[in-house]
Enzyme design. Structure first.
Site, PDB file in Angstrom:
ATOM      1  N   ASP A   1       0.835  -1.046  -0.054  1.00  0.00           N
ATOM      2  CA  ASP A   1       0.015  -0.043   0.049  1.00  0.00           C
ATOM      3  C   ASP A   1       0.788   1.239   0.043  1.00  0.00           C
ATOM      4  O   ASP A   1       2.128   1.335   0.421  1.00  0.00           O
ATOM      5  CB  ASP A   1      -0.876   0.003   1.133  1.00  0.00           C
TER       6      ASP A   1
ATOM      7  N   GLU B   1     -18.830  -6.241   2.973  1.00  0.00           N
ATOM      8  CA  GLU B   1     -18.079  -5.910   4.019  1.00  0.00           C
ATOM      9  C   GLU B   1     -19.090  -6.407   5.036  1.00  0.00           C
ATOM     10  O   GLU B   1     -20.181  -6.243   5.006  1.00  0.00           O
ATOM     11  CB  GLU B   1     -18.029  -4.502   4.167  1.00  0.00           C
TER      12      GLU B   1
ATOM     13  N   CYS C   1     -19.795   0.816  -2.743  1.00  0.00           N
ATOM     14  CA  CYS C   1     -19.945   0.238  -4.121  1.00  0.00           C
ATOM     15  C   CYS C   1     -21.498   0.953  -4.675  1.00  0.00           C
ATOM     16  O   CYS C   1     -21.258   1.038  -5.899  1.00  0.00           O
ATOM     17  CB  CYS C   1     -20.007  -1.225  -3.867  1.00  0.00           C
TER      18      CYS C   1
HETATM   19  N1  LIG Z   1     -15.466  -2.448  -0.334  1.00  0.00           N
HETATM   20  C1  LIG Z   1     -16.043  -3.445  -0.699  1.00  0.00           C
HETATM   21  O1  LIG Z   1     -16.953  -4.094  -0.276  1.00  0.00           O
HETATM   22  C2  LIG Z   1     -16.006  -3.900  -2.268  1.00  0.00           C
HETATM   23  C3  LIG Z   1     -16.366  -5.043  -2.566  1.00  0.00           C
HETATM   24  C4  LIG Z   1     -16.259  -5.520  -3.936  1.00  0.00           C
HETATM   25  C5  LIG Z   1     -15.249  -4.667  -4.780  1.00  0.00           C
HETATM   26  N2  LIG Z   1     -14.879  -3.512  -4.469  1.00  0.00           N
HETATM   27  C6  LIG Z   1     -14.079  -2.707  -5.260  1.00  0.00           C
HETATM   28  O2  LIG Z   1     -12.789  -2.939  -4.735  1.00  0.00           O
HETATM   29  C7  LIG Z   1     -11.959  -1.842  -5.048  1.00  0.00           C
HETATM   30  C8  LIG Z   1     -11.442  -1.621  -3.859  1.00  0.00           C
HETATM   31  O3  LIG Z   1     -12.201  -1.011  -2.891  1.00  0.00           O
HETATM   32  P1  LIG Z   1     -11.833  -0.808  -1.272  1.00  0.00           P
HETATM   33  O4  LIG Z   1     -13.324  -0.550  -0.843  1.00  0.00           O
HETATM   34  O5  LIG Z   1     -11.206  -1.872  -0.903  1.00  0.00           O
HETATM   35  O6  LIG Z   1     -11.045   0.429  -1.315  1.00  0.00           O
HETATM   36  P2  LIG Z   1     -10.109   1.235  -0.162  1.00  0.00           P
HETATM   37  O7  LIG Z   1     -10.140   2.827  -0.533  1.00  0.00           O
HETATM   38  O8  LIG Z   1     -10.601   0.767   1.116  1.00  0.00           O
HETATM   39  O9  LIG Z   1      -8.668   0.863  -0.488  1.00  0.00           O
HETATM   40  C9  LIG Z   1      -7.922   1.120  -1.541  1.00  0.00           C
HETATM   41  C10 LIG Z   1      -6.308   0.982  -1.014  1.00  0.00           C
HETATM   42  O10 LIG Z   1      -5.734   1.417  -2.260  1.00  0.00           O
HETATM   43  C11 LIG Z   1      -4.366   1.786  -1.786  1.00  0.00           C
HETATM   44  N3  LIG Z   1      -3.596   2.607  -3.005  1.00  0.00           N
HETATM   45  C12 LIG Z   1      -4.244   3.344  -3.773  1.00  0.00           C
HETATM   46  N4  LIG Z   1      -3.206   3.511  -4.920  1.00  0.00           N
HETATM   47  C13 LIG Z   1      -2.267   2.530  -4.778  1.00  0.00           C
HETATM   48  C14 LIG Z   1      -0.965   2.528  -5.429  1.00  0.00           C
HETATM   49  N5  LIG Z   1      -0.759   2.809  -6.659  1.00  0.00           N
HETATM   50  N6  LIG Z   1      -0.245   1.686  -4.937  1.00  0.00           N
HETATM   51  C15 LIG Z   1      -0.425   1.026  -3.679  1.00  0.00           C
HETATM   52  N7  LIG Z   1      -1.679   1.224  -3.062  1.00  0.00           N
HETATM   53  C16 LIG Z   1      -2.661   2.045  -3.447  1.00  0.00           C
HETATM   54  C17 LIG Z   1      -4.929   2.974  -0.853  1.00  0.00           C
HETATM   55  O11 LIG Z   1      -3.974   3.541   0.102  1.00  0.00           O
HETATM   56  C18 LIG Z   1      -6.033   2.319  -0.105  1.00  0.00           C
HETATM   57  O12 LIG Z   1      -5.525   1.766   0.986  1.00  0.00           O
HETATM   58  C19 LIG Z   1     -12.942  -0.888  -5.474  1.00  0.00           C
HETATM   59  O13 LIG Z   1     -12.578  -0.669  -7.046  1.00  0.00           O
HETATM   60  C20 LIG Z   1     -14.164  -1.200  -5.209  1.00  0.00           C
HETATM   61  O14 LIG Z   1     -15.196  -0.978  -5.957  1.00  0.00           O
HETATM   62  C21 LIG Z   1     -14.999  -2.997  -3.036  1.00  0.00           C
END
Ligand SMILES: NC(=O)c1ccc[n+]([C@@H]2O[C@H](COP(=O)([O-])OP(=O)(O)OC[C@H]3O[C@@H](n4cnc5c(N)ncnc54)[C@H](O)[C@@H]3O)[C@@H](O)[C@H]2O)c1
Length: 434
Positions: free
Chosen positions: A30, A155, A263
């Site tokens: 991260d 989640e 989402c």
């Molecule tokens: N949250 C959910 O329940 C869920 C469920 C299914 C799909 N998704 C999808 O999954 C994806 C991620 O969602 P999330 O809720 O986990 O996001 P989040 O915001 O909780 O986490 C994203 C992480 O990526 C890191 N990051 C960003 N750019 C980076 C880079 N270049 N290198 C390293 N780290 C980097 C950020 O610091 C952050 O910690 C989204 O596209 C979302 O739509 C989310």
């Protein structure tokens, strides 16, 4: 298998931890030094039930590591997952792909040997192909294939969903990538969980279509709930009667204050943009978004009506502000619309939420935080249930009504029955669709 997971948010961290539990060697990356420092200390930066124990077990076994350095993470990795955020872009509601493309460039600069670059983030149709183009443009020597592997976890139940998925969707175009993806998910394949192989565009589309469909289902029952109130029907019984039909199913038929979360709002919005761009308007999804906004406003009116038309000077005790129980995620929670509207109307708002305070303090300025529903209810004029946390499901209603100044309940999650509430000394009860 050796796997690099880029992004340790709700999806990346759970996926990385669960892959390590399958027996793979996983290294999570991260950009946030704070997150990685916490993880290295064995702390989990998000609230997700059960995650801490599985994380600790796999760190202990030497299968799970954390770093901020992508080059270290990519060393020897056969698969690199992109699990960074894809929030709504300001202004046009399209998915903001800057994090995904940033990660693709980072990968390109550090990739030495062949790897499959797998996008787990929810991304518009065509993005996996663009990820490939960005990697090739940044590093023409890079040896890789792309794969799409959208994530469907919820989640609050993310580990269960990851370990026992309804399905795994894998979009691939090369045999080599298919084999590696097959190896990664072999533990699930061996236990007969369905794995659906498709092309890249189809995999990307399955994710948006699924989320838009679920958002539609929730919004449909919310609209039926409004009509139930007018015609004297009970939406809980309507949903039960509908849900017993196998073609409909009983999930996502709980009337409430509108969908929110990290989402549905952004994915429905992105789908409508994709439709517009391709000259194929997504009219149902567009309507769902409009109706969902109206649902949230209807909830505000409910509370105002319960207080005789105004909340000016009233004290409102709010139970739950996260977008659903068992998470600390506040993104697009209905509380972020409803609570500020009440404060704007002159109410004093007290909030109780088992996990919401860390984010909520920043997002809900002007509220006071209580740790206990009975404290929050002291001398209050309205009790508002906004998130159906288990700890709010069996409260001592008599104790609450006796603590309140004017005991009224706006039960926006239909947790309680009107008769029980009134019998316990409340003077008014308002649910949703009943
Ligand atoms: N949250 C959910 O329940 C869920 C469920 C299914 C799909 N998704 C999808 O999954 C994806 C991620 O969602 P999330 O809720 O986990 O996001 P989040 O915001 O909780 O986490 C994203 C992480 O990526 C890191 N990051 C960003 N750019 C980076 C880079 N270049 N290198 C390293 N780290 C980097 C950020 O610091 C952050 O910690 C989204 O596209 C979302 O739509 C989310």
């Amino acid at each position: 298998m050796r796997i690099a997971m880029i992004g340790t948010g709700y999806v990346g961290l759970v996926s990385g931890v669960c892959f390590s539990d399958f027996g793979h060697d996983v290294i999570c990356v991260d950009r946030s030094e704070e997150k990685i420092a916490k993880l290295e200390r064995g702390e989990v930066p998000i609230y997700e039930p059960g995650l801490d124990a599985i994380l600790a077990r796999n760190v202990e076994a030497g299968r799970l590591q954390f770093t901020t350095d992508i080059a270290t993470a990519l060393e020897g990795a056969e698969a690199v997952f992109i699990a960074v955020g894809t929030p709504s872009r300001r202004g046009d509601g399209h998915a903001d792909l800057s994090y995904v493309m940033g990660a693709a460039e980072d990968i390109a600069r550090s990739l030495k040997d062949y790897a499959v670059v797998v996008t787990k983030s929810t991304v518009p149709v065509g993005t996996n192909r663009k990820v490939g183009e960005v990697i090739r443009a940044t590093n023409p020597e890079a040896n890789f294939d792309v794969a799409s592997n959208p994530e469907f976890m919820r989640e609050g139940a993310a580990i269960e969903d990851f370990m026992k998925p309804d399905r795994v969707v894998i979009g691939v175009e090369s045999e080599r990538a298919r084999e590696i993806m097959g190896d990664i998910y072999r533990p699930l394949y061996l236990r007969d969980f369905p794995i659906v192989y498709t092309g890249l565009e189809t995999a990307e589309m399955i994710k948006y279509a699924s989320n838009a469909f679920l958002a539609t289902k929730i919004t449909f029952i919310n609209e039926i709930a409004a009509l139930c109130e007018r015609v004297g029907a009970n939406v809980k019984d309507v949903a039960k009667g509908m849900g017993l039909d196998g073609r409909i199913g009983n999930k996502f038929l709980h009337a409430g204050p509108g969908y929110g979360g990290s989402c549905f709002p952004k994915d429905t919005s992105a789908l409508t943009r994709i439709g517009q761009e391709h000259g194929c308007p997504m009219r149902i999804t567009e309507t769902v978004i409009t109706v969902n906004e109206a649902v949230k406003r209807r909830m505000i009116d409910k509370v105002l009506d319960l207080c005789g038309g105004s909340v000016n000077g009233a004290t409102v005790a709010v139970l739950g502000v996260t977008f659903k129980p068992e998470t600390d995620d506040m993104r697009e929670s209905p509380s972020l619309t409803i609570v500020p509207a009440l404060i704007g109307g002159g109410a004093r708002v007290r909030v109780v939420d088992p996990q919401g305070r860390r984010e909520g303090e920043r997002l809900l300025p002007g509220v006071s935080w209580e740790s206990d529903p009975y404290e929050a209810a002291r001398d209050a004029d309205v009790l508002l249930t906004l998130t159906a946390w288990n700890e709010f499901r069996a409260l001592d209603l008599r104790r609450l009504s006796e603590a309140m100044a004017t005991p009224r309940m706006a039960d926006l999650r239909n947790i309680y029955e009107r008769e029980d509430v009134l019998e316990a000394g409340f003077i008014a009860y308002e649910g949703v669709g009943r």
